[in-house]
Design a protein around this motif. Structure first.
Motif, PDB file in Angstrom:
ATOM      1  N   LEU A   1       3.639  44.159  32.331  1.00 28.64           N
ATOM      2  CA  LEU A   1       4.566  43.491  31.422  1.00 28.64           C
ATOM      3  C   LEU A   1       3.981  42.182  30.910  1.00 28.64           C
ATOM      4  N   ASP A   2       4.038  42.000  29.597  1.00 27.72           N
ATOM      5  CA  ASP A   2       3.657  40.720  29.007  1.00 27.72           C
ATOM      6  C   ASP A   2       4.661  39.663  29.474  1.00 27.72           C
ATOM      7  N   GLU A   3       4.180  38.433  29.683  1.00 22.85           N
ATOM      8  CA  GLU A   3       5.065  37.363  30.158  1.00 22.85           C
ATOM      9  C   GLU A   3       6.227  37.127  29.200  1.00 22.85           C
ATOM     10  N   ALA A   4       5.994  37.298  27.927  1.00 22.61           N
ATOM     11  CA  ALA A   4       7.057  37.099  26.940  1.00 22.61           C
ATOM     12  C   ALA A   4       8.165  38.134  27.126  1.00 22.61           C
ATOM     13  N   VAL A   5       7.795  39.338  27.541  1.00 28.81           N
ATOM     14  CA  VAL A   5       8.791  40.383  27.796  1.00 28.81           C
ATOM     15  C   VAL A   5       9.675  39.982  28.975  1.00 28.81           C
ATOM     16  N   ILE A   6       9.040  39.503  30.051  1.00 31.53           N
ATOM     17  CA  ILE A   6       9.795  39.051  31.222  1.00 31.53           C
ATOM     18  C   ILE A   6      10.729  37.909  30.830  1.00 31.53           C
ATOM     19  N   HIS A   7      10.237  37.012  29.980  1.00 38.12           N
ATOM     20  CA  HIS A   7      11.057  35.878  29.535  1.00 38.12           C
ATOM     21  C   HIS A   7      12.287  36.370  28.777  1.00 38.12           C
ATOM     22  N   HIS A   8      12.103  37.367  27.919  1.00 36.12           N
ATOM     23  CA  HIS A   8      13.227  37.943  27.184  1.00 36.12           C
ATOM     24  C   HIS A   8      14.236  38.598  28.139  1.00 36.12           C
ATOM     25  N   LEU A   9      13.701  39.369  29.081  1.00 38.05           N
ATOM     26  CA  LEU A   9      14.571  40.072  30.026  1.00 38.05           C
ATOM     27  C   LEU A   9      15.356  39.096  30.912  1.00 38.05           C
ATOM     28  N   LEU A  10      14.729  37.961  31.225  1.00 35.92           N
ATOM     29  CA  LEU A  10      15.398  36.963  32.051  1.00 35.92           C
ATOM     30  C   LEU A  10      16.595  36.343  31.348  1.00 35.92           C
ATOM     31  N   HIS A  11      16.492  36.179  30.038  1.00 37.24           N
ATOM     32  CA  HIS A  11      17.531  35.465  29.300  1.00 37.24           C
ATOM     33  C   HIS A  11      18.504  36.390  28.569  1.00 37.24           C
ATOM     34  N   TYR A  12      18.375  37.678  28.808  1.00 36.30           N
ATOM     35  CA  TYR A  12      19.315  38.630  28.224  1.00 36.30           C
ATOM     36  C   TYR A  12      20.616  38.599  29.020  1.00 36.30           C
ATOM     37  N   ASP A  13      21.728  38.918  28.393  1.00 36.96           N
ATOM     38  CA  ASP A  13      23.049  38.789  29.023  1.00 36.96           C
ATOM     39  C   ASP A  13      23.355  39.901  30.031  1.00 36.96           C
TER      40      ASP A  13
END
Length: 458
Positions: free
Chosen positions: A350-362
């Motif tokens: 997983l790209d770090e940006a993907v993890i960042h998106h998943l972390l901040h999803y509701d």
């Protein structure tokens, strides 16, 4: 009584004491000792009189020495002294003053605390050993939870798991509460697998998925010829199948009122009749129920029986929604990635940006939604690295961090620092502790602390 007799009397009193007592002048010359003193240090007491404590320390008889400390501080001093025999003494020195108020003598006494020191070392060793065992148990428990598909890094989930482990030890009725998709079925299986009924069956009944007309036949079974279209030999019901194991009534809030009294009767009596049958069947099961509904409100709305509610709700366990336990999101992501890599025989990262998106999803769909997205990413990603482009559109659209305003008077570095500071402020407000901030932002706790100091965030 002449002075000599008086002095001898004092000597007798001194030597009659069972404690180590030593008297020196301010220069450290020993003037008086008790008989016990010599025994402690392995020498003749009389041989110590007239000697300097400084010389005796240099010879290794004991260390450190008390007299200079009392002289310097001019007050009572207590510390631990070590003898040439390896004994530990708790030594106390008391200043004695003459008629002019000048420091005249130093009287010291001691207590052998060698055994206490050994006990202390033993306790320290035992504490270290217990900590090691605790760490091993934590790792083992973490592995068991991982194998069961449960992640419990957040404090709320740790409490849930702790309660589940307690529940697994007894056959008390449990009611698992939580939004749809949080993992109620998973927790029910975990409780079953940790219980003494683990070798028995785990029968899951979705109370909202069985048609009303077939509910009794599915739950209680039926005898041959009970109704048109029935099997010739009859059928064993789900409750009967749970004998010796666990009966899990999922979505219990969807159970129609007309069937609630029948379920209540089975729970109370552990006995039922098959449809068309006349012989009572006894059954031994442990009951776990689950719902995402507010049963108290359903009772008020006359949609759920209060007596059934109290039967089910002996011990309630509430699983928090995924958005409320952000510490669990990243470990869940990696666990699911590993599972789907094995399932589809693919290697993904997983790209770090993907993890960042998943972390901040509701995560309105909770863990179930995360499972679906992770499976989708593993399947549709054309390359080893999963990037933002593979994320579902709705997830990318929901995460739209505001772009920093451009100011011609600011350098790129200043803009980035301003943005970083704002991110840290927002994270501190939401997550409270630096540990949780680090987990949410995908970095280390020391890095968070360092940056907060840099931006003077208190």
């Amino acid at each position: 009584m002449n002075p000599t007799d008086y002095w001898n009397e004092n000597e007798q009193i001194l030597h009659s004491l069972k404690d180590d007592i030593l008297v020196t002048n301010v220069d450290g010359i020993i003037l008086k000792v008790s008989e016990v003193t010599g025994k402690i240090y392995g020498v003749d007491s009389e041989s110590l009189i007239g000697k300097s404590v400084y010389d005796l320390e240099a010879q290794g008889l004991f260390t450190p020495i008390l007299t200079p400390m009392v002289v310097k501080e001019n007050k009572k001093i207590t510390f631990v002294q070590t003898t040439n025999k390896g004994k530990k003494l708790l030594v106390t020195g008391i200043p004695v003053y003459n008629e002019k108020g000048e420091l005249y003598r130093v009287v010291s006494y001691s207590h052998d605390i060698t055994e206490l020191a050994e006990y202390k070392d033993f306790l320290i060793t035992m504490e270290e050993e217990m900590q090691r065992v605790k760490t091993e148990l934590d790792l083992l428990r973490s592995k068991q939870l991982h194998d069961a598909g449960i992640i419990a890094n957040s404090e709320d989930m740790k409490k849930v798991v702790s309660t589940a482990l307690q529940l697994s030890e007894v056959d008390v009725n449990a009611l698992i509460l939580g939004e749809s998709g949080v993992g109620k079925s998973l927790l029910a299986k975990f409780i079953h697998n940790k219980s003494h009924r683990a070798k028995g069956p785990f029968i899951e009944v979705n109370c909202g998925a069985i048609p009303d007309s077939l509910f009794e036949a599915e739950l209680f079974g039926y005898e041959s010829g009970a109704f048109t279209g029935a099997r010739t030999k009859g059928k064993v019901g789900l409750i009967e199948l749970s004998n010796g194991g666990t009966l899990f009534l999922d979505e219990i809030g969807e159970l129609p009122l007309s069937h609630q009294v029948k379920v209540l009767k089975v729970i109370q009596e552990k006995q039922f009749y098959r449809v068309g049958g006349t012989k009572p069947i006894n059954v031994d099961f442990r009951l776990i129920s689950a719902t995402n509904k507010d049963l108290k409100k359903a009772i008020q709305d006359k949609q759920f029986r209060e007596d059934l509610y109290f039967r089910l709700n002996v011990v309630p366990v509430t699983i928090p929604p995924l958005r409320a336990r952000t510490e669990d999101i990243v470990p869940l992501i990696h666990m699911l990635l590993e599972q789907f890599e094995k399932k589809y025989n693919r290697s993904k990262k997983l790209d770090e940006a993907v993890i960042h998106h998943l972390l901040h999803y509701d995560w309105r769909g909770n863990v179930r939604e995360l499972i679906n997205i992770m499976e989708r990413l593993v399947v549709i990603s054309p390359s080893t690295l999963i990037t933002i482009e593979q994320l579902p559109d709705h997830l990318k659209e929901e995460f739209t961090p505001p772009a920093p305003s451009l100011d011609e008077a600011q350098t790129l570095k200043e803009i980035m620092e301003k943005t970083e500071r704002q991110v840290l402020l927002n994270a501190r407000k939401k997550y409270k502790t630096t540990v949780r901030m680090a987990e949410a932002l995908g970095t280390s706790q020391p890095s968070i602390v360092r940056k907060m100091k840099k931006y003077q965030i208190i």
